[in-house]
Design a protein around this motif. Structure first.
Motif, short mmCIF file in Angstrom:
data_model
loop_
_atom_site.label_atom_id
_atom_site.label_comp_id
_atom_site.label_asym_id
_atom_site.label_seq_id
_atom_site.Cartn_x
_atom_site.Cartn_y
_atom_site.Cartn_z
N TYR A 16 7.57 12.02 -11.75
CA TYR A 16 8.24 10.97 -12.50
C TYR A 16 8.18 9.63 -11.76
CZ TYR A 16 9.97 14.79 -15.38
OH TYR A 16 10.05 15.87 -16.21
N PHE A 17 8.21 9.64 -10.43
CA PHE A 17 8.05 8.41 -9.68
C PHE A 17 6.69 7.79 -9.97
CE2 PHE A 17 11.93 9.03 -7.73
CZ PHE A 17 12.18 8.16 -6.66
N ARG A 18 5.66 8.62 -9.98
CA ARG A 18 4.30 8.11 -10.24
C ARG A 18 4.21 7.52 -11.65
NH1 ARG A 18 -0.06 12.50 -7.80
NH2 ARG A 18 0.04 11.79 -5.63
N VAL A 19 4.76 8.25 -12.62
CA VAL A 19 4.69 7.78 -14.00
C VAL A 19 5.42 6.44 -14.15
CG1 VAL A 19 5.48 8.26 -16.35
CG2 VAL A 19 4.42 10.07 -14.99
N ARG A 20 6.60 6.33 -13.57
CA ARG A 20 7.41 5.14 -13.78
C ARG A 20 6.92 3.94 -12.98
NH1 ARG A 20 13.92 5.24 -14.55
NH2 ARG A 20 14.15 3.07 -15.22
N LEU A 21 6.33 4.18 -11.81
CA LEU A 21 5.93 3.08 -10.95
C LEU A 21 4.45 2.73 -11.07
CD1 LEU A 21 7.93 3.99 -7.71
CD2 LEU A 21 8.44 2.19 -9.36
N THR A 22 3.76 3.35 -12.02
CA THR A 22 2.36 3.02 -12.25
C THR A 22 2.28 1.89 -13.28
OG1 THR A 22 1.62 5.25 -11.76
CG2 THR A 22 0.13 3.85 -13.03
N VAL A 23 1.68 0.80 -12.88
CA VAL A 23 1.55 -0.35 -13.77
C VAL A 23 0.23 -0.25 -14.55
CG1 VAL A 23 1.41 -2.84 -13.89
CG2 VAL A 23 2.85 -1.74 -12.15
N PRO A 26 0.79 -1.24 0.00
CA PRO A 26 0.00 0.00 0.00
C PRO A 26 0.81 1.29 0.00
CG PRO A 26 -0.90 -1.58 1.57
CD PRO A 26 0.41 -2.13 1.12
N VAL A 27 2.14 1.20 0.00
CA VAL A 27 2.98 2.40 -0.03
C VAL A 27 2.99 2.96 -1.45
CG1 VAL A 27 5.29 3.33 0.36
CG2 VAL A 27 4.40 1.52 1.84
N THR A 28 2.73 4.25 -1.59
CA THR A 28 2.62 4.89 -2.90
C THR A 28 3.98 5.40 -3.37
OG1 THR A 28 2.21 7.10 -2.01
CG2 THR A 28 0.30 5.65 -2.27
N PRO A 29 4.12 5.69 -4.66
CA PRO A 29 5.38 6.27 -5.16
C PRO A 29 5.77 7.55 -4.44
CG PRO A 29 4.05 5.51 -6.99
CD PRO A 29 3.20 5.37 -5.77
N GLY A 30 4.79 8.42 -4.15
CA GLY A 30 5.12 9.65 -3.43
C GLY A 30 5.64 9.39 -2.04
N GLN A 31 5.12 8.37 -1.38
CA GLN A 31 5.60 8.02 -0.04
C GLN A 31 6.99 7.40 -0.09
OE1 GLN A 31 2.30 5.56 1.00
NE2 GLN A 31 1.04 7.25 1.74
N ILE A 32 7.27 6.66 -1.15
CA ILE A 32 8.64 6.15 -1.33
C ILE A 32 9.61 7.31 -1.45
CG2 ILE A 32 10.16 4.90 -2.91
CD1 ILE A 32 7.79 3.14 -3.66
N LEU A 33 9.25 8.30 -2.27
CA LEU A 33 10.10 9.48 -2.43
C LEU A 33 10.29 10.20 -1.11
CD1 LEU A 33 11.56 11.49 -4.34
CD2 LEU A 33 9.36 12.64 -4.63
#
Length: 274
Positions: A267-274, A117-124
């Motif tokens: 860019y994190f969202r774009v790249r990590l969105t399946v 459930p961790v989102t790309p923004g939270q990873i960043l």
């Protein structure tokens, strides 16, 4: 017989994790790796800046005549607050290039995290919290050694330490955004270190005042986060900061942080969105 499947099960357990907790979980994962592998990075992040301080501050400093250093201080006292910022910027650059690309492309760490459930923004956010913690730790170690050899002027070094972390984050944010767009083996990073990081380290006021550079070169130093961080750190260390210039330096660094984080999140969202 019809079976209804809850679509939320397709995304890990379906639990909702708060943004702060999720980012802290990312930090926890990085800490677990670091406490097992800290020896691989401690030389570049802590030992190298200290060796620069001792070799230049004590070695070269003995060859600098009295009165040649601005403010009439010793050269090691002049060098220490600036080298603190320079080391933070270099460490931030190293942590924001190949490690980010590796987490996307080779080790695919980010892909594993984003399957929870961790989102790309939270990873960043977790990456930047971890980077800030590492820069703070390295800066404290550096200033302890600098204080032992007379490179610290007083308690205002705490301000210099915080400025070094901010300058490191300001330089790292756009680099992380850039790293998130790279698909190949990352040869662009070699160009970044060779033509941006190294010249900036040498000519942005760390070892001598920018005013000693040719007039047409000085604007190139002024646009770097390192120069603004150096001016803040050195001004805090010597008590020469003025309100308006200090606010200008802070605003410049914060703009770099905000713009870099906004782009990196995109860019994190774009790249990590399946």
């Amino acid at each position: 017989m019809t079976v209804t499947v809850n679509p939320v099960a397709a995304r890990s357990t379906g639990r909702v994790v708060g943004s702060v907790r999720a980012s802290l979980l990312v930090v926890e994962g990085l800490w677990m790796w670091y406490r097992r592998n800290w020896r691989a990075t401690v030389f570049s992040s802590v030992v190298t800046p200290i060796l620069f301080l001792l070799s230049l501050g004590l070695g070269l400093g003995t060859q600098i005549r009295a009165g040649a250093v601005p403010g009439g201080s010793t050269y090691i006292a002049f060098l220490a607050p600036a080298l603190l910022v320079s080391a933070a910027v270099q460490n931030a650059a190293m942590d924001s290039t190949y490690p980010i690309l590796s987490a996307f492309k080779w080790q695919k760490t980010f892909w594993g995290i984003v399957s929870t459930p961790v989102t790309p923004g939270q990873i960043l956010g977790g990456r930047f919290l971890w980077l800030a913690a590492r820069l703070l730790f390295s800066g404290v170690a550096f200033m302890v050694v600098a204080a032992f050899f007379g490179g610290v002027q007083g308690p205002s070094v705490i301000v210099s330490l915080l400025v070094s972390v901010l300058a490191g984050l300001a330089f790292a944010a756009p680099i992380v955004a850039f790293a998130a767009t790279i698909e190949n083996e990352g040869q662009q990073f070699n160009l970044l270190f060779r033509f941006v990081v190294m010249p900036m380290t040498l000519f942005a006021g760390t070892f001598f005042p920018v005013s000693q550079l040719p007039v047409f070169v000085q604007p190139l130093a002024w646009i770097t986060p390192l120069w603004h961080g150096t001016e803040l750190s050195r001004g805090a260390a010597f008590g020469t900061l003025e309100v308006l210039p200090a606010l200008g330096h802070l605003a410049y660094l914060l703009v770099w942080v905000v713009v870099g984080l906004v782009l990196a999140r995109k860019y994190f969202r774009v790249r990590l969105t399946v």
